[in-house]
Design an enzyme around this catalytic site. Structure first.
Site, PDB file in Angstrom:
ATOM      1  N   LYS A  38      38.920  10.142  64.251  1.00 14.12           N
ATOM      2  CA  LYS A  38      38.678  10.741  65.578  1.00 14.12           C
ATOM      3  C   LYS A  38      38.497  12.254  65.486  1.00 14.12           C
ATOM      4  CE  LYS A  38      41.055  11.124  70.060  1.00 14.12           C
ATOM      5  NZ  LYS A  38      42.320  10.826  70.767  1.00 14.12           N
ATOM      6  N   GLU A  88      49.090   9.783  64.396  1.00 14.69           N
ATOM      7  CA  GLU A  88      49.725  11.066  64.676  1.00 14.69           C
ATOM      8  C   GLU A  88      50.900  11.114  63.702  1.00 14.69           C
ATOM      9  OE1 GLU A  88      48.956  13.547  66.634  1.00 14.69           O
ATOM     10  OE2 GLU A  88      47.200  12.601  67.524  1.00 14.69           O
ATOM     11  N   THR A 134      55.552   4.809  56.567  1.00 15.54           N
ATOM     12  CA  THR A 134      56.414   5.895  56.078  1.00 15.54           C
ATOM     13  C   THR A 134      57.843   5.406  55.824  1.00 15.54           C
ATOM     14  OG1 THR A 134      57.518   7.914  56.858  1.00 15.54           O
ATOM     15  CG2 THR A 134      56.689   6.472  58.547  1.00 15.54           C
ATOM     16  N   ASP A 135      58.557   6.127  54.981  1.00 16.09           N
ATOM     17  CA  ASP A 135      59.976   5.788  54.757  1.00 16.09           C
ATOM     18  C   ASP A 135      60.834   6.119  55.983  1.00 16.09           C
ATOM     19  OD1 ASP A 135      59.900   8.580  54.575  1.00 16.09           O
ATOM     20  OD2 ASP A 135      60.930   8.693  52.646  1.00 16.09           O
ATOM     21  N   GLU A 136      60.262   6.917  56.926  1.00 19.74           N
ATOM     22  CA  GLU A 136      61.070   7.365  58.068  1.00 19.74           C
ATOM     23  C   GLU A 136      61.466   6.214  58.989  1.00 19.74           C
ATOM     24  OE1 GLU A 136      59.906  11.113  59.752  1.00 19.74           O
ATOM     25  OE2 GLU A 136      58.837  11.692  57.943  1.00 19.74           O
ATOM     26  N   TYR A 160      58.103   9.699  66.401  1.00 12.63           N
ATOM     27  CA  TYR A 160      57.131   9.412  65.338  1.00 12.63           C
ATOM     28  C   TYR A 160      57.518   8.152  64.575  1.00 12.63           C
ATOM     29  CZ  TYR A 160      55.128   9.608  60.611  1.00 12.63           C
ATOM     30  OH  TYR A 160      54.519   9.275  59.412  1.00 12.63           O
ATOM     31  N   LYS A 164      55.714   4.433  64.320  1.00 14.67           N
ATOM     32  CA  LYS A 164      55.268   3.834  63.048  1.00 14.67           C
ATOM     33  C   LYS A 164      55.951   2.476  62.844  1.00 14.67           C
ATOM     34  CE  LYS A 164      52.899   5.269  60.214  1.00 14.67           C
ATOM     35  NZ  LYS A 164      51.418   5.195  60.031  1.00 14.67           N
ATOM     36  N   LYS A 199      53.176  21.337  58.376  1.00 13.24           N
ATOM     37  CA  LYS A 199      54.178  20.654  57.556  1.00 13.24           C
ATOM     38  C   LYS A 199      54.820  21.675  56.613  1.00 13.24           C
ATOM     39  CE  LYS A 199      52.977  16.644  59.314  1.00 13.24           C
ATOM     40  NZ  LYS A 199      51.916  15.777  58.904  1.00 13.24           N
ATOM     41  N   PRO A 215      60.817  29.486  58.927  1.00 10.83           N
ATOM     42  CA  PRO A 215      61.841  28.877  59.795  1.00 10.83           C
ATOM     43  C   PRO A 215      62.505  27.660  59.155  1.00 10.83           C
ATOM     44  CG  PRO A 215      59.636  28.282  60.544  1.00 10.83           C
ATOM     45  CD  PRO A 215      59.451  29.153  59.352  1.00 10.83           C
ATOM     46  N   ARG A 291      66.072  20.735  64.177  1.00 12.13           N
ATOM     47  CA  ARG A 291      65.214  19.755  64.855  1.00 12.13           C
ATOM     48  C   ARG A 291      66.108  18.724  65.533  1.00 12.13           C
ATOM     49  NH1 ARG A 291      61.335  16.622  60.792  1.00 12.13           N
ATOM     50  NH2 ARG A 291      59.815  18.237  61.276  1.00 12.13           N
ATOM     51  N   TYR A 351      28.199  18.042  63.668  1.00  6.49           N
ATOM     52  CA  TYR A 351      28.039  16.593  63.817  1.00  6.49           C
ATOM     53  C   TYR A 351      27.536  16.185  65.199  1.00  6.49           C
ATOM     54  CZ  TYR A 351      29.610  15.291  59.245  1.00  6.49           C
ATOM     55  OH  TYR A 351      29.665  15.113  57.891  1.00  6.49           O
TER      56      TYR A 351
HETATM   57  P1  NAD Z   1      47.352  13.640  59.048  1.00 10.82           P
HETATM   58  O1  NAD Z   1      47.956  13.995  60.368  1.00 10.82           O
HETATM   59  O2  NAD Z   1      47.050  14.711  58.068  1.00 10.82           O
HETATM   60  O3  NAD Z   1      45.987  12.839  59.283  1.00 10.82           O
HETATM   61  C1  NAD Z   1      45.836  11.857  60.265  1.00 10.82           C
HETATM   62  C2  NAD Z   1      44.352  11.587  60.459  1.00 10.82           C
HETATM   63  O4  NAD Z   1      44.219  10.546  61.453  1.00 10.82           O
HETATM   64  C3  NAD Z   1      43.558  12.789  60.972  1.00 10.82           C
HETATM   65  O5  NAD Z   1      42.369  12.926  60.234  1.00 10.82           O
HETATM   66  C4  NAD Z   1      43.282  12.452  62.421  1.00 10.82           C
HETATM   67  O6  NAD Z   1      42.059  13.020  62.908  1.00 10.82           O
HETATM   68  C5  NAD Z   1      43.205  10.930  62.365  1.00 10.82           C
HETATM   69  N1  NAD Z   1      43.495  10.317  63.663  1.00 10.82           N
HETATM   70  C6  NAD Z   1      44.542  10.593  64.495  1.00 10.82           C
HETATM   71  N2  NAD Z   1      44.447   9.848  65.616  1.00 10.82           N
HETATM   72  C7  NAD Z   1      43.342   9.067  65.481  1.00 10.82           C
HETATM   73  C8  NAD Z   1      42.729   8.082  66.285  1.00 10.82           C
HETATM   74  N3  NAD Z   1      43.234   7.755  67.487  1.00 10.82           N
HETATM   75  N4  NAD Z   1      41.609   7.464  65.847  1.00 10.82           N
HETATM   76  C9  NAD Z   1      41.076   7.794  64.635  1.00 10.82           C
HETATM   77  N5  NAD Z   1      41.604   8.739  63.832  1.00 10.82           N
HETATM   78  C10 NAD Z   1      42.724   9.368  64.244  1.00 10.82           C
HETATM   79  O7  NAD Z   1      48.333  12.542  58.440  1.00 10.82           O
HETATM   80  P2  NAD Z   1      48.733  12.260  56.909  1.00 10.82           P
HETATM   81  O8  NAD Z   1      49.881  13.101  56.557  1.00 10.82           O
HETATM   82  O9  NAD Z   1      47.523  12.263  56.066  1.00 10.82           O
HETATM   83  O10 NAD Z   1      49.273  10.758  57.061  1.00 10.82           O
HETATM   84  C11 NAD Z   1      48.378   9.654  56.958  1.00 10.82           C
HETATM   85  C12 NAD Z   1      49.168   8.381  57.127  1.00 10.82           C
HETATM   86  O11 NAD Z   1      50.174   8.293  56.137  1.00 10.82           O
HETATM   87  C13 NAD Z   1      49.869   8.272  58.483  1.00 10.82           C
HETATM   88  O12 NAD Z   1      49.773   6.946  58.917  1.00 10.82           O
HETATM   89  C14 NAD Z   1      51.304   8.646  58.172  1.00 10.82           C
HETATM   90  O13 NAD Z   1      52.194   8.022  59.061  1.00 10.82           O
HETATM   91  C15 NAD Z   1      51.444   8.120  56.759  1.00 10.82           C
HETATM   92  N6  NAD Z   1      52.437   8.815  55.902  1.00 10.82           N
HETATM   93  C16 NAD Z   1      52.413  10.171  55.779  1.00 10.82           C
HETATM   94  C17 NAD Z   1      53.320  10.804  54.924  1.00 10.82           C
HETATM   95  C18 NAD Z   1      53.304  12.305  54.711  1.00 10.82           C
HETATM   96  O14 NAD Z   1      54.180  12.828  54.029  1.00 10.82           O
HETATM   97  N7  NAD Z   1      52.320  13.036  55.220  1.00 10.82           N
HETATM   98  C19 NAD Z   1      54.251  10.050  54.211  1.00 10.82           C
HETATM   99  C20 NAD Z   1      54.250   8.652  54.360  1.00 10.82           C
HETATM  100  C21 NAD Z   1      53.320   8.050  55.201  1.00 10.82           C
HETATM  101  P1  TYD Z   2      58.003  17.986  57.542  1.00  7.52           P
HETATM  102  O1  TYD Z   2      57.063  18.598  56.559  1.00  7.52           O
HETATM  103  O2  TYD Z   2      57.762  18.215  59.003  1.00  7.52           O
HETATM  104  O3  TYD Z   2      58.106  16.438  57.199  1.00  7.52           O
HETATM  105  P2  TYD Z   2      59.117  15.287  57.788  1.00  7.52           P
HETATM  106  O4  TYD Z   2      59.734  15.775  59.038  1.00  7.52           O
HETATM  107  O5  TYD Z   2      58.169  14.169  58.027  1.00  7.52           O
HETATM  108  O6  TYD Z   2      60.106  15.017  56.693  1.00  7.52           O
HETATM  109  O7  TYD Z   2      59.473  18.535  57.240  1.00  7.52           O
HETATM  110  C1  TYD Z   2      60.094  18.361  55.981  1.00  7.52           C
HETATM  111  C2  TYD Z   2      61.512  18.871  56.103  1.00  7.52           C
HETATM  112  O8  TYD Z   2      61.490  20.285  56.326  1.00  7.52           O
HETATM  113  C3  TYD Z   2      62.261  18.288  57.303  1.00  7.52           C
HETATM  114  O9  TYD Z   2      63.623  18.062  56.935  1.00  7.52           O
HETATM  115  C4  TYD Z   2      62.169  19.358  58.363  1.00  7.52           C
HETATM  116  C5  TYD Z   2      62.129  20.647  57.548  1.00  7.52           C
HETATM  117  N1  TYD Z   2      61.334  21.743  58.139  1.00  7.52           N
HETATM  118  C6  TYD Z   2      61.906  23.026  58.290  1.00  7.52           C
HETATM  119  O10 TYD Z   2      63.085  23.249  57.936  1.00  7.52           O
HETATM  120  N2  TYD Z   2      61.151  24.002  58.825  1.00  7.52           N
HETATM  121  C7  TYD Z   2      59.857  23.813  59.238  1.00  7.52           C
HETATM  122  O11 TYD Z   2      59.208  24.754  59.742  1.00  7.52           O
HETATM  123  C8  TYD Z   2      59.277  22.502  59.057  1.00  7.52           C
HETATM  124  C9  TYD Z   2      57.863  22.241  59.490  1.00  7.52           C
HETATM  125  C10 TYD Z   2      60.060  21.512  58.505  1.00  7.52           C
END
Ligand code: NAD
Ligand code: TYD
Length: 355
Positions: A38, A88, A134-136, A160, A164, A199, A215, A291, A351
């Site tokens: 999207k 998301e 996710t592990d969350e 979140y 999931k 992140k 932070p 948080r 695009y």
């Molecule tokens: P991200 O937020 O970087 O990317 C998400 C993508 O999904 C974006 O490109 C966004 O445009 C697209 N998107 C969002 N809503 C949409 C919709 N309604 N239709 C089509 N596309 C849409 O996320 P990420 O960190 O790459 O995570 C990808 C997946 O992996 C997610 O499902 C997340 O839950 C999972 N995951 C992430 C982590 C992590 O550490 N980042 C760890 C474990 C699992």
């Molecule tokens: P994050 O990258 O948001 O991943 P998740 O919440 O999915 O684990 O955060 C990683 C860890 O870092 C989490 O314990 C929250 C902490 N954090 C901070 O302390 N400060 C920040 O500004 C952010 C974004 C995260």
């Protein structure tokens, strides 16, 4: 040109998705890879510049919640495999806006599942619906040396992780009710190139570069298990091809870090690579209000994946973090485009006529 497989990767313009798309497009020239995204604030086609002209790659801008559009795409591209990453993904945003998380993560996944079910119409030969989670969803661990296993009961705490968890349940229900060949994987925190700078790791690298405060939530004592994103993409490849239908696999690096410790490693690495003397940026650490509902500890046991499918992380953490910091410092333009909001305009203009 006819392809051996037509694989729909959702969320391919995001952080992890872009690494999965890149790996599949390069490794499997006989597969057609359809990247459906999207392009929310987190989607960035600049993440895929190096492969966007490959003949086996197609980009489609669409919302997974748009069920009619999903039906159309399954038909148009004769989709036989789905790797579903669109979501998301940021906990802090989910605390502010839980509706969007329920909509995209739960309803969007359901819309894709239903489109796959109706399009495949009970013919599940060589079909696969692979959902990335996710592990969350497992909740939080104490400091007691235990791990999340595939059998750990779901106990999500944030909007979140609740969304999931909801999507994971729907995926499993489609297997149990309709026989759809599904797989779910639950992965730990990823880090590496192309991660959106909201992140922890990219945010802090960028803030150190700009001498802005870092932070740290609460006391910085929360623990996360970190995996290099390319290793996650490698795991997805192995599991998509060799994983057993209806199974769950945990993916993790056995690499636990307290936030404050990982922050110190990031600061040290950025300072060294920028040519600053050690300790230059330590004063940027700023403890802020914790948080809400902050999960204490995540730790994944990925033994099943290693034993059954032979996957292991290829990078040690020290090597991964060095590569990551170097990448962000070498790709300041990528970061600056995002932080200035430039890329959204650029790509929507580019695009506009193609979509
Ligand atoms: P991200 O937020 O970087 O990317 C998400 C993508 O999904 C974006 O490109 C966004 O445009 C697209 N998107 C969002 N809503 C949409 C919709 N309604 N239709 C089509 N596309 C849409 O996320 P990420 O960190 O790459 O995570 C990808 C997946 O992996 C997610 O499902 C997340 O839950 C999972 N995951 C992430 C982590 C992590 O550490 N980042 C760890 C474990 C699992
Ligand atoms: P994050 O990258 O948001 O991943 P998740 O919440 O999915 O684990 O955060 C990683 C860890 O870092 C989490 O314990 C929250 C902490 N954090 C901070 O302390 N400060 C920040 O500004 C952010 C974004 C995260």
């Amino acid at each position: 040109m006819s392809f051996k497989r037509n694989i729909l990767i959702t969320g391919g313009a995001g952080f992890i998705g872009s690494h999965v798309v890149r790996l599949f497009v390069n490794k499997y020239p006989d597969y057609r890879i359809i990247n459906l995204d999207k392009l929310t604030y987190a989607g960035n086609l600049a993440n895929l510049k190096d492969i966007e002209d490959k003949p086996n790659y197609t980009f489609v801008k669409a919302d997974i919640c748009d069920f009619d559009k999903m039906m159309e795409i399954f038909k148009q591209y004769n989709i036989d495999g789905v790797i579903h990453l669109a979501a998301e993904s940021h906990v802090d945003r989910s605390i502010k806006d839980p509706f969007t998380f329920a909509q995209t993560n739960v309803m969007g996944t359901l819309s894709l599942l239903q489109a796959a079910k109706l399009s495949w119409d009970g013919d599940y030969d060589n079909k696969r619906f692979y959902h990335i989670s996710t592990d969350e969803v497992y909740g939080a661990l104490q400091f007691d040396g235990t791990f999340f296993e595939e059998t750990t009961k779901y106990d999500p705490h944030s909007p979140y992780s609740a969304s999931k968890a909801g999507s994971d349940h729907f995926v499993r229900a489609f297997h149990d009710t309709y026989g759809m060949p599904t797989i779910v994987t639950n992965c730990s925190n990823n880090y590496g190139p192309y991660q959106f700078p909201e992140k922890l790791i990219p945010l802090f690298i960028n803030n150190i570069r700009h001498k802005k405060p870092l932070p740290v939530y609460g006391k910085g004592e929360n623990v996360r298990d970190w995996l290099y994103v390319v290793d996650h993409a490698r795991a997805i490849d192995v599991i998509f091809h060799e994983g057993k239908t209806a199974e769950t696999y945990n993916i993790g690096g056995f690499n636990e870090w307290k936030n404050i410790d990982i922050i110190k490693v990031v600061i040290k690495t950025v300072d060294r690579l920028l040519g600053n003397s050690e300790g230059t940026s330590d004063h940027l650490i700023t403890y802020v209000t914790d948080r809400a509902g902050h999960d204490l500890r995540y730790a994944i046991d990925s033994t099943k994946l290693k034993t059954e499918l032979g996957w292991e992380p290829s990078l040690q953490f020290e090597e991964g973090i060095e590569k990551t910091v170097r990448w962000y410092l070498d790709n300041q333009e990528w970061m600056d485009n995002i932080t200035s909001g430039e890329y959204e305009k650029y790509y929507s203009d580019m695009y506009k006529n193609k979509l």
